[in-house]
Scaffold this active site. Structure first.
Site, short mmCIF file in Angstrom:
data_model
loop_
_atom_site.label_atom_id
_atom_site.label_comp_id
_atom_site.label_asym_id
_atom_site.label_seq_id
_atom_site.Cartn_x
_atom_site.Cartn_y
_atom_site.Cartn_z
N GLY A 1 0.78 -1.23 0.00
CA GLY A 1 0.00 0.00 0.00
C GLY A 1 0.81 1.28 0.00
O GLY A 1 0.32 2.32 0.42
N MET B 1 -3.75 -7.17 -7.06
CA MET B 1 -3.25 -8.27 -7.89
C MET B 1 -4.39 -9.17 -8.37
O MET B 1 -4.38 -10.38 -8.15
CB MET B 1 -2.18 -9.06 -7.11
CG MET B 1 -0.93 -8.25 -6.87
SD MET B 1 -0.29 -7.56 -8.44
CE MET B 1 0.98 -6.47 -7.85
N ILE C 1 -7.04 -9.54 -11.92
CA ILE C 1 -7.45 -9.03 -13.25
C ILE C 1 -8.94 -8.74 -13.17
O ILE C 1 -9.72 -9.56 -12.68
CB ILE C 1 -7.12 -10.05 -14.34
CG1 ILE C 1 -5.58 -10.15 -14.48
CG2 ILE C 1 -7.76 -9.65 -15.67
CD1 ILE C 1 -5.10 -11.19 -15.44
N ASN D 1 -4.72 2.54 -12.98
CA ASN D 1 -3.77 1.55 -12.46
C ASN D 1 -2.36 2.12 -12.57
O ASN D 1 -2.09 2.95 -13.44
CB ASN D 1 -3.87 0.27 -13.30
CG ASN D 1 -2.94 -0.82 -12.79
OD1 ASN D 1 -2.84 -1.04 -11.59
ND2 ASN D 1 -2.25 -1.49 -13.69
N HIS E 1 1.53 0.87 -13.16
CA HIS E 1 2.26 -0.30 -13.64
C HIS E 1 3.76 0.02 -13.60
O HIS E 1 4.17 1.09 -14.07
CB HIS E 1 1.83 -0.65 -15.07
CG HIS E 1 2.45 -1.90 -15.56
ND1 HIS E 1 2.01 -3.16 -15.18
CD2 HIS E 1 3.51 -2.11 -16.37
CE1 HIS E 1 2.77 -4.08 -15.75
NE2 HIS E 1 3.69 -3.48 -16.48
N ASP F 1 -8.40 -4.54 -22.25
CA ASP F 1 -7.11 -5.10 -22.69
C ASP F 1 -6.10 -4.88 -21.57
O ASP F 1 -5.82 -3.74 -21.19
CB ASP F 1 -6.61 -4.41 -23.96
CG ASP F 1 -7.59 -4.59 -25.10
OD1 ASP F 1 -8.15 -5.70 -25.22
OD2 ASP F 1 -7.83 -3.60 -25.82
N GLU G 1 6.74 6.10 -9.07
CA GLU G 1 5.31 5.73 -8.95
C GLU G 1 4.63 6.67 -7.96
O GLU G 1 3.51 7.14 -8.18
CB GLU G 1 5.16 4.29 -8.44
CG GLU G 1 5.59 3.23 -9.42
CD GLU G 1 5.37 1.82 -8.88
OE1 GLU G 1 4.49 1.61 -8.03
OE2 GLU G 1 6.09 0.91 -9.33
C1 GAR Z 1 3.81 -1.31 -7.29
O1 GAR Z 1 5.16 -1.34 -7.61
C2 GAR Z 1 2.96 -1.37 -8.55
O2 GAR Z 1 3.55 -0.73 -9.64
C3 GAR Z 1 2.86 -2.86 -8.78
O3 GAR Z 1 2.72 -3.40 -7.49
C4 GAR Z 1 3.40 -2.57 -6.55
C5 GAR Z 1 2.48 -2.30 -5.39
O4 GAR Z 1 3.18 -1.66 -4.36
N1 GAR Z 1 1.77 -3.17 -9.62
C6 GAR Z 1 1.80 -4.09 -10.59
O5 GAR Z 1 2.77 -4.79 -10.81
C7 GAR Z 1 0.52 -4.20 -11.39
N2 GAR Z 1 0.70 -5.12 -12.48
P1 GAR Z 1 2.41 -0.91 -3.18
O6 GAR Z 1 1.39 -1.92 -2.62
O7 GAR Z 1 3.48 -0.62 -2.16
O8 GAR Z 1 1.77 0.32 -3.73
#
Ligand code: GAR
Length: 202
Positions: A14, A91, A93, A108, A110, A144, A175
């Protein structure tokens, strides 16, 4: 202007959620976090949400079809008049049931420069491909996978000797900059989607 009601869906740490929450709490984002929900009862992100005063909800997915699970979430979001759904390390889809209920209202993050390295473990994919630059992408979610209109991107270098751990930590820093910024723009009515392109209004 009415404040946008935001829902956060997460499955893990999170840290992106916390970055968004900070900007909501300091007034940078003109929105309210109406719900932080997870399919994991023990998600660390849920534990972080409680002391911040946000409503949290655990919605188990085990034993349900994808559609039944998604319908349940959609019901919870509608009940709270949610206008923006932020996937923050969620996590799962999403099925069309969910995506069609919130067209261009699901974002989202990524950990790669889409359209490169869609799907899981984007960091490993980037290292295996030997790219010199990777980064993060905030995009709208469409049917998609990882291919919806791109809102913001930021690059980071990939260094010799990087591991998934070092690269993911470097990407996480960007991010946490671009995700709150994308949410701020959305809540300020600054984003316009035409065809595949997201325009940011001045
Ligand atoms: C983040 O790095 C995000 O980009 C990735 O999961 C992590 C969550 O971290 N998401 C994916 O890979 C989506 N395909 P967080 O729970 O600390 O925000």
């Amino acid at each position: 202007m009415n404040k946008t009601k935001i829902a956060i869906l997460l499955s893990g740490r999170g840290l992106n959620f916390v970055a968004i929450a900070r900007k909501v709490m300091d007034g940078t984002i003109k929105g309210d976090i109406a719900l932080v929900a997870s399919n994991k009862a023990d998600a660390r992100g849920l534990k972080k949400a409680k002391p911040l005063g946000f409503e949290t909800l655990f919605i188990p997915h085990i034993g349900k079809t994808r559609e039944a699970f998604d319908e349940e979430i959609v019901g919870e979001l509608r009940r709270r008049s949610v206008g923006l759904v932020c996937l923050a390390g969620f996590m799962r889809i999403l099925s069309p049931v969910f995506i069609r209920a919130f067209p261009m209202r699901i974002m989202n993050i990524h950990p790669a420069l889409l359209p490169a390295f869609r799907g899981t473990n984007a960091w490993r994919q980037a290292l295996d491909a030997g790219v010199k630059v990777s980064g993060a992408t905030v995009h709208f979610v469409t049917e998609d996978l990882d291919a919806g209109p791109i809102i913001l991107q930021k690059s980071v270098p990939v260094r010799d000797g990087d591991t998934v751990e070092t690269l993911s930590a470097r990407i996480l820093r960007v991010e946490r900059q671009i995700y709150p910024e994308a949410v701020r723009l959305f809540c300020g009515g600054k984003l316009e989607v035409r065809e595949r392109r997201v325009y940011v209004r001045k």
